[in-house]
Every structure is written in C-alpha cells, then in structure tokens.
Design an enzyme around this catalytic site. Sequence first.
Site, mmCIF file in Angstrom:
data_model
loop_
_atom_site.group_PDB
_atom_site.id
_atom_site.type_symbol
_atom_site.label_atom_id
_atom_site.label_comp_id
_atom_site.label_asym_id
_atom_site.label_seq_id
_atom_site.Cartn_x
_atom_site.Cartn_y
_atom_site.Cartn_z
ATOM 1 N N TYR A 1 0.818 -1.207 0.000
ATOM 2 C CA TYR A 1 0.000 0.000 0.000
ATOM 3 C C TYR A 1 0.858 1.266 0.000
ATOM 4 C CZ TYR A 1 -3.433 3.462 1.294
ATOM 5 O OH TYR A 1 -4.225 4.571 1.294
ATOM 6 N N TRP B 1 1.159 5.625 -1.868
ATOM 7 C CA TRP B 1 0.760 6.556 -2.917
ATOM 8 C C TRP B 1 1.742 6.642 -4.086
ATOM 9 C CZ3 TRP B 1 -2.814 10.920 -3.655
ATOM 10 C CH2 TRP B 1 -4.042 10.685 -3.026
HETATM 11 N N1 LIG Z 1 -2.140 8.797 12.214
HETATM 12 C C1 LIG Z 1 -2.514 8.847 10.943
HETATM 13 N N2 LIG Z 1 -1.931 8.023 10.047
HETATM 14 C C2 LIG Z 1 -2.301 8.060 8.760
HETATM 15 C C3 LIG Z 1 -3.284 8.965 8.313
HETATM 16 C C4 LIG Z 1 -3.901 9.807 9.274
HETATM 17 O O1 LIG Z 1 -4.798 10.607 8.963
HETATM 18 N N3 LIG Z 1 -3.470 9.744 10.571
HETATM 19 N N4 LIG Z 1 -3.614 9.006 6.975
HETATM 20 C C5 LIG Z 1 -3.465 7.767 6.238
HETATM 21 C C6 LIG Z 1 -3.663 7.926 4.804
HETATM 22 S S1 LIG Z 1 -5.144 8.652 4.335
HETATM 23 C C7 LIG Z 1 -2.787 7.475 3.873
HETATM 24 S S2 LIG Z 1 -3.249 7.490 2.225
HETATM 25 C C8 LIG Z 1 -1.492 6.903 4.251
HETATM 26 C C9 LIG Z 1 -0.367 7.305 3.277
HETATM 27 O O2 LIG Z 1 0.709 6.484 3.421
HETATM 28 P P1 LIG Z 1 1.760 6.238 2.217
HETATM 29 O O3 LIG Z 1 1.076 6.361 0.904
HETATM 30 O O4 LIG Z 1 2.471 4.966 2.491
HETATM 31 O O5 LIG Z 1 2.729 7.471 2.431
HETATM 32 P P2 LIG Z 1 3.751 8.155 1.412
HETATM 33 O O6 LIG Z 1 4.640 9.009 2.233
HETATM 34 O O7 LIG Z 1 2.999 8.815 0.309
HETATM 35 O O8 LIG Z 1 4.575 6.934 0.853
HETATM 36 C C10 LIG Z 1 4.928 6.804 -0.468
HETATM 37 C C11 LIG Z 1 6.336 6.260 -0.534
HETATM 38 O O9 LIG Z 1 6.606 5.907 -1.887
HETATM 39 C C12 LIG Z 1 7.861 6.449 -2.268
HETATM 40 N N5 LIG Z 1 7.843 6.647 -3.720
HETATM 41 C C13 LIG Z 1 7.355 7.688 -4.431
HETATM 42 N N6 LIG Z 1 7.543 7.490 -5.739
HETATM 43 C C14 LIG Z 1 8.140 6.288 -5.869
HETATM 44 C C15 LIG Z 1 8.581 5.519 -6.992
HETATM 45 O O10 LIG Z 1 8.455 5.904 -8.137
HETATM 46 N N7 LIG Z 1 9.140 4.307 -6.729
HETATM 47 C C16 LIG Z 1 9.303 3.829 -5.474
HETATM 48 N N8 LIG Z 1 9.854 2.616 -5.319
HETATM 49 N N9 LIG Z 1 8.909 4.547 -4.397
HETATM 50 C C17 LIG Z 1 8.341 5.750 -4.601
HETATM 51 C C18 LIG Z 1 8.003 7.716 -1.467
HETATM 52 O O11 LIG Z 1 9.368 8.117 -1.369
HETATM 53 C C19 LIG Z 1 7.387 7.300 -0.125
HETATM 54 O O12 LIG Z 1 8.343 6.718 0.723
HETATM 55 O O13 LIG Z 1 -1.160 7.314 5.582
HETATM 56 C C20 LIG Z 1 -2.173 6.995 6.517
HETATM 57 N N10 LIG Z 1 -1.692 7.217 7.867
HETATM 58 N N1 LIG Z 2 -1.571 18.585 2.043
HETATM 59 C C1 LIG Z 2 -1.989 17.304 2.029
HETATM 60 N N2 LIG Z 2 -3.198 17.012 1.507
HETATM 61 C C2 LIG Z 2 -3.632 15.718 1.511
HETATM 62 C C3 LIG Z 2 -2.831 14.666 2.001
HETATM 63 C C4 LIG Z 2 -1.556 15.015 2.548
HETATM 64 O O1 LIG Z 2 -0.798 14.144 3.017
HETATM 65 N N3 LIG Z 2 -1.176 16.336 2.551
HETATM 66 N N4 LIG Z 2 -3.284 13.374 1.949
HETATM 67 C C5 LIG Z 2 -4.381 13.068 1.020
HETATM 68 C C6 LIG Z 2 -5.017 11.807 1.363
HETATM 69 S S1 LIG Z 2 -4.235 10.363 0.926
HETATM 70 C C7 LIG Z 2 -6.238 11.732 1.950
HETATM 71 S S2 LIG Z 2 -6.958 10.213 2.229
HETATM 72 C C8 LIG Z 2 -6.991 12.924 2.317
HETATM 73 C C9 LIG Z 2 -7.547 12.804 3.736
HETATM 74 O O2 LIG Z 2 -8.540 13.730 3.938
HETATM 75 P P1 LIG Z 2 -9.103 13.937 5.398
HETATM 76 O O3 LIG Z 2 -9.055 12.665 6.151
HETATM 77 O O4 LIG Z 2 -10.438 14.566 5.279
HETATM 78 O O5 LIG Z 2 -8.045 15.004 5.953
HETATM 79 P P2 LIG Z 2 -7.473 15.267 7.415
HETATM 80 O O6 LIG Z 2 -6.569 16.427 7.303
HETATM 81 O O7 LIG Z 2 -6.892 14.020 7.980
HETATM 82 O O8 LIG Z 2 -8.747 15.640 8.270
HETATM 83 C C10 LIG Z 2 -9.528 16.770 7.989
HETATM 84 C C11 LIG Z 2 -9.962 17.437 9.255
HETATM 85 O O9 LIG Z 2 -10.911 16.644 9.964
HETATM 86 C C12 LIG Z 2 -10.954 17.154 11.294
HETATM 87 N N5 LIG Z 2 -11.379 16.114 12.209
HETATM 88 C C13 LIG Z 2 -10.627 15.152 12.769
HETATM 89 N N6 LIG Z 2 -11.380 14.379 13.584
HETATM 90 C C14 LIG Z 2 -12.625 14.879 13.533
HETATM 91 C C15 LIG Z 2 -13.861 14.529 14.141
HETATM 92 O O10 LIG Z 2 -13.980 13.564 14.892
HETATM 93 N N7 LIG Z 2 -14.935 15.288 13.833
HETATM 94 C C16 LIG Z 2 -14.864 16.347 12.993
HETATM 95 N N8 LIG Z 2 -15.975 17.009 12.736
HETATM 96 N N9 LIG Z 2 -13.720 16.701 12.414
HETATM 97 C C17 LIG Z 2 -12.628 15.974 12.666
HETATM 98 C C18 LIG Z 2 -9.568 17.626 11.621
HETATM 99 O O11 LIG Z 2 -9.628 18.910 12.214
HETATM 100 C C19 LIG Z 2 -8.864 17.598 10.276
HETATM 101 O O12 LIG Z 2 -8.136 18.781 10.031
HETATM 102 O O13 LIG Z 2 -6.164 14.064 2.262
HETATM 103 C C20 LIG Z 2 -5.448 14.154 1.033
HETATM 104 N N10 LIG Z 2 -4.841 15.471 0.974
HETATM 105 MO MO LIG Z 3 -5.225 8.618 2.009
#
Ligand SMILES: Nc1nc2c(c(=O)[nH]1)N[C@H]1C(S)=C(S)[C@@H](COP(=O)(O)OP(=O)(O)OC[C@H]3O[C@@H](n4cnc5c(=O)[nH]c(N)nc54)[C@H](O)[C@@H]3O)O[C@H]1N2
Ligand SMILES: Nc1nc2c(c(=O)[nH]1)N[C@H]1C(S)=C(S)[C@@H](COP(=O)(O)OP(=O)(O)OC[C@H]3O[C@@H](n4cnc5c(=O)[nH]c(N)nc54)[C@H](O)[C@@H]3O)O[C@H]1N2
Ligand SMILES: [Mo]
Length: 778
Positions: free
Chosen positions: A119, A121
């Site tokens: 998993y 991005w």
């Molecule tokens: N506590 C907490 N944890 C969370 C979240 C949260 O809200 N709270 N959000 C979650 C969510 S929504 C997501 S989507 C995940 C994201 O988690 P990930 O998608 O695992 O995070 P990234 O940092 O985007 O990891 C991508 C990795 O791929 C590498 N990469 C980029 N391009 C390439 C390439 O071309 N080749 C190779 N081999 N590697 C490459 C980058 O250097 C990086 O290390 O995290 C989750 N974790």
């Molecule tokens: N800049 C930036 N943008 C991103 C990403 C990133 O890594 N960086 N990751 C992308 C990815 S993979 C994903 S999945 C999306 C995730 O999108 P989201 O999950 O929607 O984004 P978050 O910033 O985790 O959360 C949005 C807001 O929800 C609020 N929140 C948290 N808990 C609660 C709750 O219990 N109730 C309410 N009402 N609000 C709450 C927090 O204040 C938080 O700022 O974002 C995407 N966009």
């Molecule tokens: Mo995500």
Amino acid sequence: MDDTPFRYHSSHWGAFRARRQGARLEITPLEQDPDPSPILQNFATVLDHPARLRQPLVRQGWLQDGPGPDPRRGSDRYVPIDWDRALDLAAAELARQGAGPELPARGPLPGAHVFGGSYGWSSAGRFHHAQSQVHRFLNTVFGGYVSSVDTYSSAAGEVIMELVLGNAVRMSRDHDCWAGIEQHADLVLAFGGLPLRPMQIASGGNSFHTARGHMERAAARGCRFVSISPLDDDLPDLPGAERIRPRPATDVALMLGMAWQLQAEGLVNRDYLARYTSGYERFLPYLTGAEDGTPKTPDWAEAITGVPAATIRDLARRAAAGRTHVTATYSLQRAENGEQPIWMALVLAAMLGQWTAPGGGFSYSLGSMGSTGKPPLALPLPTLPQGRNRVPDFIPVARIADLLLHPGQAYTYKGETRSYADIRLVYWAGGNPFHHHQDLQRLSRAFARPDTIIVHDSVGTATAAHADLVFPSTLTLERSDIGAASHDPLLIPMQQLAEPLAGTRDDFAIFSALAARLGCETPYTEGLDAAGWQARLYRRTQEALARMDLPAPEFAAFMAGDPIALPVQEGGARMARFHADPEAAGLATETGRIEIWSDRVARAGLPGHPCWLPPREWLGSDLARRFPFQLVANQPRGKLHSQLDFGPTSMAGKRDGRDCARMNAADAARLGLAAGDTVLLRNDRGGALVALQPSEAVMPGVIQLSTGAWYAPRRLTPPGEDAEITVCVNGNPNILTADIAASGLSQGCIGQLSLVAVTRWTGPVPPVVPHAEILPRG
Ligand SMILES: Nc1nc2c(c(=O)[nH]1)N[C@H]1C(S)=C(S)[C@@H](COP(=O)(O)OP(=O)(O)OC[C@H]3O[C@@H](n4cnc5c(=O)[nH]c(N)nc54)[C@H](O)[C@@H]3O)O[C@H]1N2
Ligand SMILES: Nc1nc2c(c(=O)[nH]1)N[C@H]1C(S)=C(S)[C@@H](COP(=O)(O)OP(=O)(O)OC[C@H]3O[C@@H](n4cnc5c(=O)[nH]c(N)nc54)[C@H](O)[C@@H]3O)O[C@H]1N2
Ligand SMILES: [Mo]
C-alpha cells in the site's frame, strides 16, 4: 544533463513546468491552475538530497545469517553492494520462496506466502506507478500475492457506503457537486470542514485547484458554509463562514440531535424517505428513545458533543428551511466506529430529502480530495495491466501488523470470518508503512517476523530501514511518463527533467532484471522497454479521443508537446439516474434503496442502524483522566504524507527540524507552555517530541500533530521519570496512535484520533534525526 529548458511534469499535488538549474529545479505551476499548491516547491531540492539512496543496500544481519525472523530489523546497519550482487541475492531468495517460470497450475501457489499489498501513494505517472509494477511483478513470478483491500484513506466509510448506498465513489463522489453547490446551495454542513489543505491533493494528479473558487463564489451568492471541526482553519475565511467545534469523535451524536429535532418538528421529508430509502421505521425507535429509553434530543447531544443544544436545534431548522448539502470528510471515519458518522450523515441528508435538487443532498470526501465533486472523465485512461493475481487471500489494508504477528488467527470483515495467511516474504514498492500505519513500535515487532523484506524507494525511509534488501529507485522527475487521473481534465506528458541520480534505477528496470534472473523476463516485459509500454498504454486513450473527434496526437508528438484537454462526462451521474427512477435504476444494496436499516450490518454484529457508539479514546472516556488531550493526527499542510518531508515547503513548517503541534492557547497557558517549547506527547504506546504552537484555531482539549515526520524512535527517560520509553524525536504521531480496527465490520484504520498527555521536555533537548540518517548506511 546541464541546465535544461522548461518541461512539463505532474504530481498528485498538481501539474507544473520545471527546468533544471544545476542541482536544483526551478518550478512554475501551470498558468491555468487558479490556486496552485505550494507543495510543488518540495521538488526543488530533491535531486541530490542526502536522503536519496545511491546504491543497493543489504542489511548486515540478513547478509551474515541469511533469511529468517529477526528483531534487529529497524536498528541494524546497512552494507552497500553493487547492482549485480543485489539482484542475485534478491533473485536467489525469491527463487527459494518459489518464484520462477514453473508455477503449479492448481493447488497452493508460492505467492500465498508473499505479502505484496504494498500500500502507498507512489508517484503520479501511469506507467512507473510503483504499486502497479510490484503487483505485475509478483503476479508474474509468484502467480500472485496476498493483497490488501480498501485504503488508509477510507475503509470504515467505504465499507459502510458500499452496504447502505451501493458504492461510495460512484454514488456520492462521481458527480459535479461543486458546480451544484456554487450555484444552488443555501447551506453547506461540512462535517470535518472543507479544508483547502487536503484538497491540494488528488490521486494521480490535480491540474486545477478549483475548490477555493467554488466556495468563494457560493459564499458571495449568499450560501453559508458551516464547518464542524475541532480546527477553525478547516474552512477558509469565507463571508459568513460559521464554525462549530464538537468534541472529536462525537459528530454522530450531533447529527442524531439534529435528526431528533427534524422528526419532532415535522421537518422530515417523508416523500424522499418513502421513495428512496428503506428502514427509517426501524431507526425511529432508537432516535426517539422508544427503544432504549434515551431520546437523542439536542440536549442529549450537547452533553456528548459540548455543542449547545440551541445551536443544534437552530442548525436542524436552517437545514430544513433551504437547499442544504451535507458533506463528511474521510477523517471522521479514520476512527473507532468510523462507519457511524458517515452513515448518519447520509441518513441526515436523506431525512432532509434534498438530494434530488442541484446543490442539495450528500457527498463523501468533498473536503478530503481535490478530485471529489468534479465530473469524471468520459474516456479510459492509460493503465498498466497488472496481470492476474491467482492468490485469493487478502487483508483489510490496516491489518498488516496483525497479519505478520498472528498467522492463522481468525478475524472478521464485512460479516465474514477469515484468517491471516502465513507470510514469509514482504515486498514493498511505492509506500511507507512506517508513515501510514498506527502504533509503529508494534509494526516494528511485526516486521521482525518474515524471512525477508524487500523495499524499493528513492529515499532512506524508516520502512527501508526495516528491510533486508533495499533497491534505490529513480524519482518521477528522472523519467518520462504519462500523467492522468480519473477526475482531472488534462493528459500530461511527464517529461524527464533530470538524468537519474547515479546508482538508481527505475522500478520497472529493477523488476525486469529480477524477472530475467528468474526466467520470467518476457512475461513481465512483453519485450517492451519503458517508452514502448507508454506508447502502448497511450494508444487506448488516443483511440478514444479520435473516436470523439478530438485532437489525438501520435505518442511521440504528445510526449514532446503540451498537455491535452480531456472530455468530462456531462450528466448521467449514477445517483441522478436512481433519483429519476428508483425502480429501474435501483442501488446496489440489498433493498435497492438507501438503507437506513441494513440487515447486512446487523448480521455483521453491529446495530442495524447508525448510532452513537463511544470509542475507547475520546474526551469523555475514563482514559482521558490519564491522557487528557485528544490528538488529532491529520494530513500535513506542506507535503503529501511523508513524501519530500525534507523539501523547502515542508521544512518551513517545522521548528529546528522538528514537527510542530498546535494546541489551544488557553490550554498552553494553563500548562505553562509557550510557543516553541519542546513538548512530549505520550500515552501507553510511546512518545513523540514536538515543538509547541499555541493557537486560537484549535479547540480546547485538542492537540493537532499532522503526520509526515520521518519515524526516528529513541529510548529516552522523560524528565522527572526513572524509566526509559520509546520516543519519536522527529515528531511522528503514529508512535502514539492505536493499531485497532474501526470495527469488526470494516477493519479500517483509526489513525486520526487518540488520547495523549502533554508535558514540557525540560533539560537538554534530544536532537532530531536528519532524513539522511534514518537508514544507517556504510
Ligand atoms: N495517524 C494517521 N496516520 C495516517 C493517516 C492519518 O490521517 N493519521 N492518513 C493515512 C492515509 S489517508 C494514507 S493514504 C497513508 C499514506 O501512506 P503512504 O502512501 O504509504 O505514504 P507516502 O509518504 O505517500 O509513501 C509513499 C512512498 O513511496 C515512495 N515513492 C514515491 N515514488 C516512488 C517511486 O516511483 N518508486 C518507489 N519505489 N517509491 C516511490 C516515497 O518516497 C514514499 O516513501 O497514511 C495513513 N496514515
Ligand atoms: N496537504 C496534504 N493534503 C492531503 C494529504 C496530505 O498528506 N497532505 N493526503 C491526502 C489523502 S491520501 C487523503 S486520504 C486525504 C484525507 O482527507 P481527510 O481525512 O479529510 O483530511 P485530514 O486532514 O486528515 O482531516 C480533515 C480534518 O478533519 C478534522 N477532524 C478530525 N477528527 C474529527 C472529528 O472527529 N470530527 C470532525 N468534525 N472533524 C474531525 C480535523 O480537524 C482535520 O483537520 O487528504 C489528502 N490530501
Ligand atoms: Mo489517504
């Protein structure tokens, strides 16, 4: 390459033009992008950054002792080796695990012991997408792999939406709801807000950042946006913007309070419920309290949420009085019982019954992704065929540590009982589990279990620092590709901006070399190189363009030219067809309707209607006496996840290299904490050191620490204590979050919310670990 002319490229955070100037990149956003993302600038310094991997690496313990479980993963040293030796070592181990051209036609496949969920991005190009490449490779050499389903973004929400609405993507995201809101909505109830920060991003590309403009034009017309969130900056400063701060994790109680008020005052749209939904009559006794003696009144909701009952009553009345759009972010469901707020937001919108009118109704993830609320494309995109995975086994994606720690153990998913496979080999390319997973010390213990772990990355992440073999991959900037995404109206030639850093190779080249050593080269490459593949993938879109009488240049001309505009679908959204004829175009649910009661949810052991189920870690739980702050671990402003954490936009948000956490200024004053203090966040799972930022934008009782700091665990004795604990000195919140499931229905990740205590770090401050030293080399 010396200094180069401007060329096009694309990323999840936007398309751009760039040129090389020595080791730096000069980056300009696309001219037509109304609100480009500052995250683009993180690319400026990456080409020769010391965090880059420049040679294959093998873990010392694995080299000496061979494959096998090993608790040294995560704290071992790495030995640089040359490419041939690294590929030989990897191929020999893959062969030992059963990879090769002769796979059993029936019966167990060797891939049943390989986890290739991988998993993450990756990068935005359609061909070099690392996760697609690793899947294709494992399908080719192992006949398949144990895969993963759902996402860290949306699992609880995705599963509940599938059961009660049919499909979250098609039903609530795949339509032009931004345009509807801009022109027709009177009120937008935004649970989780509509933050511009996450909307910078869309998977695969986000050429035009349009959300700000839509909101500003709607607000100027008189539409009122109500952000319901613990952080005031989860909504931009729009005219008339309102902000309500419920205690985190209690949204469902707030929604129930509104629902009770609608019901009590006869404001429920009975026609909508009768025509389009099923099960309201089985939900009603819960709402009124006939079932459990507790009417879900606004006063009841006030006690749970902290939002005054009068505010809740007022919101309900206003919502019924005009055209109202209800939207919920992903963040709400990245929490224990995260299914409930998403389901209840849908039910609230159904009770208001305005989904048949433009601008009204419901959407999921409008504030979470730059792509939601935009129309989908009207033609197919170039897509790398991944081959067939003949291993049927999978895990819900966030159960990775359970899988590795507990082979054979039973678990539930969508009402089924399944069991974890016995994994001996883990292959990861394009993801960073030591970014995305929860309770990272537990994940370290899980990563001790397999025989062998292989990781590709361009930089030395904490995941690479848990691998046995590390292959250094090129950056997207160092190769050509095709940029495209399902809701983005541009097809972008991603033109190579720099020569690959010496010692790195494309993921495709690494997999090709391994496939060759395993006797599987032709099935993997089909005799094509990267450009040959891209030309083949492009053809499908080119033919579709030609059929639509749109400009469809030959591949070489496309790659050398400007981005091409792609047609988007007009009308015909799935939900509109359902509304037009609920019999003929019924939903893919058991009843064909929006399910306010779901037999499938009830059969899976949860109540059959949405309800308030308190999580273990919220401000109202007993645990809050020991850990009185709700940690909100949301998405980082200045980067995507952990990617390019060392880039200038990301670094500008840190203090002396350490990530910052924000808490309410009054809370900080009460604890005697000042801006810039180094503070320890801790709970029973571990600690994180951060720099404090007091802020009026954060509700009392909450501390916000975004994800993204590179995991750097150190054994430290907190001031005034006598025992060591493990602390991430760089400020990664996932050492604190809990590795438990949203529920036994979805098994989704709950990383957004946990409880912590906050104390000042007195005495000498432990140094941060630079990005280049996360993986110890040489
Ligand atoms: N506590 C907490 N944890 C969370 C979240 C949260 O809200 N709270 N959000 C979650 C969510 S929504 C997501 S989507 C995940 C994201 O988690 P990930 O998608 O695992 O995070 P990234 O940092 O985007 O990891 C991508 C990795 O791929 C590498 N990469 C980029 N391009 C390439 C390439 O071309 N080749 C190779 N081999 N590697 C490459 C980058 O250097 C990086 O290390 O995290 C989750 N974790
Ligand atoms: N800049 C930036 N943008 C991103 C990403 C990133 O890594 N960086 N990751 C992308 C990815 S993979 C994903 S999945 C999306 C995730 O999108 P989201 O999950 O929607 O984004 P978050 O910033 O985790 O959360 C949005 C807001 O929800 C609020 N929140 C948290 N808990 C609660 C709750 O219990 N109730 C309410 N009402 N609000 C709450 C927090 O204040 C938080 O700022 O974002 C995407 N966009
Ligand atoms: Mo995500």
